[in-house]
Design an enzyme around this catalytic site. Structure first.
Site, short mmCIF file in Angstrom:
data_model
loop_
_atom_site.label_atom_id
_atom_site.label_comp_id
_atom_site.label_asym_id
_atom_site.label_seq_id
_atom_site.Cartn_x
_atom_site.Cartn_y
_atom_site.Cartn_z
N ASN A 251 110.88 -152.52 58.80
CA ASN A 251 110.25 -151.77 57.70
C ASN A 251 111.12 -151.66 56.45
O ASN A 251 110.92 -150.78 55.61
CB ASN A 251 109.73 -150.41 58.20
N GLU B 259 124.79 -138.62 55.52
CA GLU B 259 124.72 -140.08 55.48
C GLU B 259 125.53 -140.66 54.32
O GLU B 259 126.17 -141.71 54.48
CB GLU B 259 123.25 -140.53 55.41
N ARG C 110 111.50 -140.48 49.77
CA ARG C 110 110.72 -140.73 51.00
C ARG C 110 109.25 -141.01 50.67
O ARG C 110 108.61 -141.82 51.33
CB ARG C 110 110.82 -139.52 51.94
N THR D 118 106.92 -144.10 58.38
CA THR D 118 107.71 -145.00 59.23
C THR D 118 106.98 -146.32 59.51
O THR D 118 107.58 -147.40 59.47
CB THR D 118 108.06 -144.29 60.55
N PHE E 130 113.11 -146.93 71.57
CA PHE E 130 113.43 -148.07 70.69
C PHE E 130 114.86 -148.04 70.17
O PHE E 130 115.28 -148.94 69.43
CB PHE E 130 112.45 -148.10 69.51
N ARG F 260 107.28 -149.52 51.74
CA ARG F 260 106.85 -150.09 53.03
C ARG F 260 105.40 -150.55 52.98
O ARG F 260 105.04 -151.58 53.55
CB ARG F 260 107.07 -149.07 54.16
P1 IDP Z 1 112.13 -143.30 59.26
O1 IDP Z 1 112.96 -144.54 58.98
O2 IDP Z 1 110.78 -143.38 58.62
O3 IDP Z 1 112.87 -142.03 58.91
P2 IDP Z 1 112.70 -142.67 62.06
O4 IDP Z 1 111.76 -141.96 62.96
O5 IDP Z 1 113.90 -141.93 61.56
O6 IDP Z 1 111.82 -143.25 60.83
O7 IDP Z 1 113.16 -143.99 62.81
C1 IDP Z 1 114.21 -144.78 62.30
C2 IDP Z 1 113.82 -146.22 62.36
O8 IDP Z 1 113.62 -146.60 63.72
C3 IDP Z 1 112.50 -146.57 61.67
O9 IDP Z 1 112.64 -146.78 60.27
C4 IDP Z 1 112.09 -147.83 62.38
O10 IDP Z 1 112.75 -148.98 61.86
C5 IDP Z 1 112.60 -147.58 63.80
N1 IDP Z 1 111.51 -147.06 64.61
C6 IDP Z 1 110.96 -145.82 64.58
N2 IDP Z 1 109.96 -145.69 65.45
C7 IDP Z 1 109.86 -146.88 66.07
C8 IDP Z 1 109.00 -147.39 67.10
O11 IDP Z 1 108.11 -146.69 67.60
N3 IDP Z 1 109.23 -148.68 67.48
C9 IDP Z 1 110.20 -149.46 66.93
N4 IDP Z 1 111.02 -149.03 65.97
C10 IDP Z 1 110.85 -147.76 65.53
MG MG Z 2 114.60 -141.16 59.78
#
Ligand code: IDP
Ligand code: MG
Length: 162
Positions: free
Chosen positions: A124, A138, A97, A103, A68, A114
């Site tokens: 999200n 960051e 968090r 997520t 993605f 969320r």
């Molecule tokens: P997080 O934001 O909860 O830390 P991460 O795994 O760091 O999650 O992923 C960053 C962002 O990428 C997520 O907030 C979401 O918007 C997007 N994302 C993560 N997993 C997926 C997926 O399986 N499909 C589409 N978008 C995703």
């Molecule tokens: Mg992340």
């Protein structure tokens, strides 16, 4: 003075949070800030930015190999502004968090940002640093030192015992 990336493990710990384009368009910025502020966390950095692909790619560098990733970078860099923020307080990285939820918004508990405000994983609403070391990276990626304020919260003595 507090180092601008914060002091992890103290009440001057800092985290990076970002209202994503969907959150900005849906006018959820105030709601999100309100939740963090009423908890007792201090907003010490705030700006609206329209990030380019380079900045978003650096921000999500750890996800490069994920299917993605391309769509995520495109979405974040071509859907209008985001609101970049730095919050300060004890445990703000990890508890931030918790306040955000997991997520997938449909797996996030009610009461989380969320869980209460979003449905789809690709929309999200908010980002929050996943650990104190990423938080420092960051903050440095999105903010210059002079863009983060050194604020002594007037309520501090009523939020912290010491
Ligand atoms: P997080 O934001 O909860 O830390 P991460 O795994 O760091 O999650 O992923 C960053 C962002 O990428 C997520 O907030 C979401 O918007 C997007 N994302 C993560 N997993 C997926 C997926 O399986 N499909 C589409 N978008 C995703
Ligand atoms: Mg992340």
């Amino acid at each position: 003075n507090v180092p601008y990336q914060g002091l992890p493990g103290t009440k001057y710990e800092r985290t990076f949070m970002m209202v994503k384009p969907d959150g900005v368009q849906r006018q959820l910025t105030g709601e999100i800030i309100k939740r963090m502020e009423t908890k007792g966390y201090v907003l010490v950095g705030l700006k609206m930015v329209t990030p380019d692909e380079k900045l978003v790619s650096q921000h999500y560098d750890d996800l490069k190999a994920r299917p993605f990733y391309k769509g995520l970078v495109k979405y974040m860099s071509s859907s209008g502004p985001v609101v970049a923020m730095v919050f300060q307080g004890k445990g703000v990285v990890d508890y931030g968090r918790v306040m955000i939820g997991v997520t997938d918004p449909l797996k996030s508990a009610p009461g989380t940002i969320r869980g209460d405000l979003s449905v789809d994983v690709g929309r999200n609403t908010i980002h929050g640093s996943d650990g104190t070391s990423p938080a420092q990276d960051e903050i440095a990626l999105w903010f210059k030192p002079e863009e983060v304020a050194d604020i002594k919260n007037c309520a501090s003595a009523w939020i912290y015992e010491k």
